[in-house]
Enzyme design. Sequence first.
Site: not given
Ligand code: TRP
Ligand code: ZN
Length: 905
Positions: A268, A302-303
């Site tokens: 995330m 990516h992050e």
């Molecule tokens: N934004 C995150 C990514 O793609 C995805 C993500 C991480 C996420 N944890 C989550 C989406 C919990 C929904 C719920 O890099």
């Molecule tokens: Zn993402």
Amino acid sequence: MLREGQTSVIRREDYAPPAYLIDTVDLCFDLDPAKTRVLNRMRVRRNPDVPAQPLRLDGEELNLARVLVNGAGTSFKLEGNQLVLESLPEGPEPFELEIFTTCAPAKNTQLSGLYVSEGTFFTQCEAEGFRRITYFLDRPDVMASYTVTLRADRAQYPVLLSNGNLVEQGELEGGRHFARWVDPHRKPCYLFALVAGKLVAREQRIVSRLGKEHLLQIYVRAGDLDKTEHAMNSLMAAIAWDEVRFGLSLDLERFMIVATSDFNMGAMENKGLNIFNTKYVLANPATATDTDYAHIESVVAHEYFHNWTGNRVTCRDWFQLSLKEGLTVYRDQEFSQDMAGSPSARAVRRIEDVRVLRTLQFAEDSGPMAHPVRPDQYLEINNFYTVTVYEKGAELVRMMHTLVGTEGFAAGMKLYFERHDGQAVTVDDFAAAIADANPDSELARRLPQFMRWYSQAGTPHVSAETHFDPAARRWTLKLSQSCPPTPGQPHKEPFVIPVRLALFDRDGQPLPLRVSADAGAAAETTGEAAPLERLLVLTEREQTFHFDGLDAPPVPSLLRGFSAPIVLDFDYTDEELLILLAHDSDPFNRWEAAQRLVTRRALDFIRSDAEAKDAKVLDPATLEALRSVLRHPALDAAFKELVLTLPAETWLAEQLDVVDPQRVHAVREAMREQLALDLHHDWVWAWEQHRDNGAYRPDARSAGRRALAGMALTMLCVAARETGDVVWPGKTYQRVKDATNMTDRFHALSALVTAGHALAEPALQHFYAMFRHEPLVIDKWFALQAGAPDRGGDVLPLVRQLMQHPDFNLRNPNRARSLIFSYCNANPGAFHRADAAGYVFWSERVLELDAINPQVAARLARALERWKKLAEPWRSAAREAIARVAAKPDLSNDVREVVTRALAD
Ligand code: TRP
Ligand code: ZN
């Protein structure tokens, strides 16, 4: 548990800007696993562009203790999951809103909001987890400046982290301490994060191209510091790449990554404080495979890339999710290709990405969960973090790149940030920036039509027909497009489809593409030599292209590099495929030629009524062609491994109207045996040539060699099962014991398990004993057994038995995925049992997980969504199992949405 809150569909067309804006948020946490106290002080004002109305704040599973407006008590109502404030100060002036709540992180098994993992506090706020921490306008178009104070017991929680910069820290009474963080960037609440616990960090100081200093930190548990070097290297490489490729620099003094073993997804991108699943951080040669190393490189990147594409420019609403995810996947794929180095190593990455798209996204696109890259409605947004939004979304960005060129795309990105930095925007805004920076491009000319890629679901089919006129020396290519109906979208308008094309003669020599002057297409006016590759842009339902100056019908190499996310129907002859496999200068289409040959043999056999056991599914010419790829002096090992990998069962199943999963499995197994036996000498050669015993390095070239050596071992063990040979299984067993890295060790272990050899059992025990204290390795151990080829129905009883293993824990998503998902999602031959016991197991686990973690349960619920394609008796049994889940009262929105869609007609 009684579920409450929103239970109806959210629609994109209902979007309305927020009635209030939140300028600043001052959060103060008293962290306690059983009862954490959260004081939230906000500066709020009415949105001048929206008519006056009550303030409705979202909140979930919170205990509300106090609400103050400008320091004084106020009246409020609780309606479902909303706190409603009606008597607020009039006028445009900001007011102070103070909300005091408590929550119970230790009881949070959903892993959304504030939770505890192994004694450490973590948050996960995307998509709608912040409302589980405090009452808020939990929507991405509300951006605020955050100050965060964390207070906790010093001994148990020595490290206190949040977004931005640490401005103050110190001691408190009773063995407690505090830290205060200020985030210099405004952000939506889904990017908020805090971490508190016993952690240690690998640190790295870097200087950016602009001469600014930054501190990079990767926080892990004390024993894991020796597994953070690769993640740090990946982070530094990603930072440098984004500066060079897109001119985007790190905008923070401090950039932190924290790893947790309890996480719903991969990672995330919280501003300055990325939180990662340990699976995408921790690696050393002894515990992680080449695949793990590659995943870490791409997820860390990516992050990090989200820091611009997602965080600096964010989504107006969750329907725009692909604005950040499609673009960021595109960026991480480009990064991973650049990191791979040589053209053929880049092609290997491209093939791997396309394989994911075609097996998973194409299946999604033709099932009940099919949705446009920008969906129109959802019940639970967590269900739309899909391969369509991510991987197909990335292909749409790639097509824009193809239509405007590399420089044009860079100019478009620059314009996008000039226009929208600090804003919450839509996918239209992104596409408009790319088009506006390239006014003379095909994208700019066709923008409204191109945007159908975002609004129409389903995988388009392009069929190609050719005609050769020897007198005119003219070759004609007719392309026609169509797209099957998807839920709610019976008819589709034509797409803009870029098709890269080259032509070869029968000796595999490339031919110049001369577009004819009189055929509607733009004539060649320059005197330059005709190019060897052209980009055709299909925009009508049907279009014809003419090429002149040809002496014989050429062999077309269509859709090179997979230039659009479509299914290409073209009736290649076997001879033509063999020419492309041997000579195409586009490695993607070279691989594709082999896939087409093998898929065709497999489907012909599946559709026949011949007995699959010991069948000769592959013909001698195909086997010979595969052999010459394997023995080729110049091709990369990684590329060879991809060509020799048989198409997945799920991919074969998608090509059939009615699927007998046992027959698909049996035919694929027969092909594997044939490859193992017919190419036996070649596999021995491949093993001898590619096994290395030198020091482990995770680069693409050495990983490719290990992959091919591993495949050779599997083939040699499969052959041994037929021939009774004991030497190769013996060598393989030895390899399990004495390999010097996890990649080689795991290849050997999986060779024995895949072949169903008697040595698999002691090898598994040996492996378990070696790694019982390495959770990520134990995940592999569970996954391998749950994914093993079924022999007489033995996998399901084993899976049930492994659920009783002391190391199994349904609450840990990685562990649940390693055992249960590996069985239900990745082992069709074992899962689709004629006695329906696999489906019964599935429905039990979906319900059991739904009470713990609805996000994870909903992913598992999707394992049976393609049930309508199944032959009897599987079809009826699957429908019954889904209906059993659907009939359960109190399902989460997450699971309810999946099973309701699956049962709809
Ligand atoms: N934004 C995150 C990514 O793609 C995805 C993500 C991480 C996420 N944890 C989550 C989406 C919990 C929904 C719920 O890099
Ligand atoms: Zn993402």
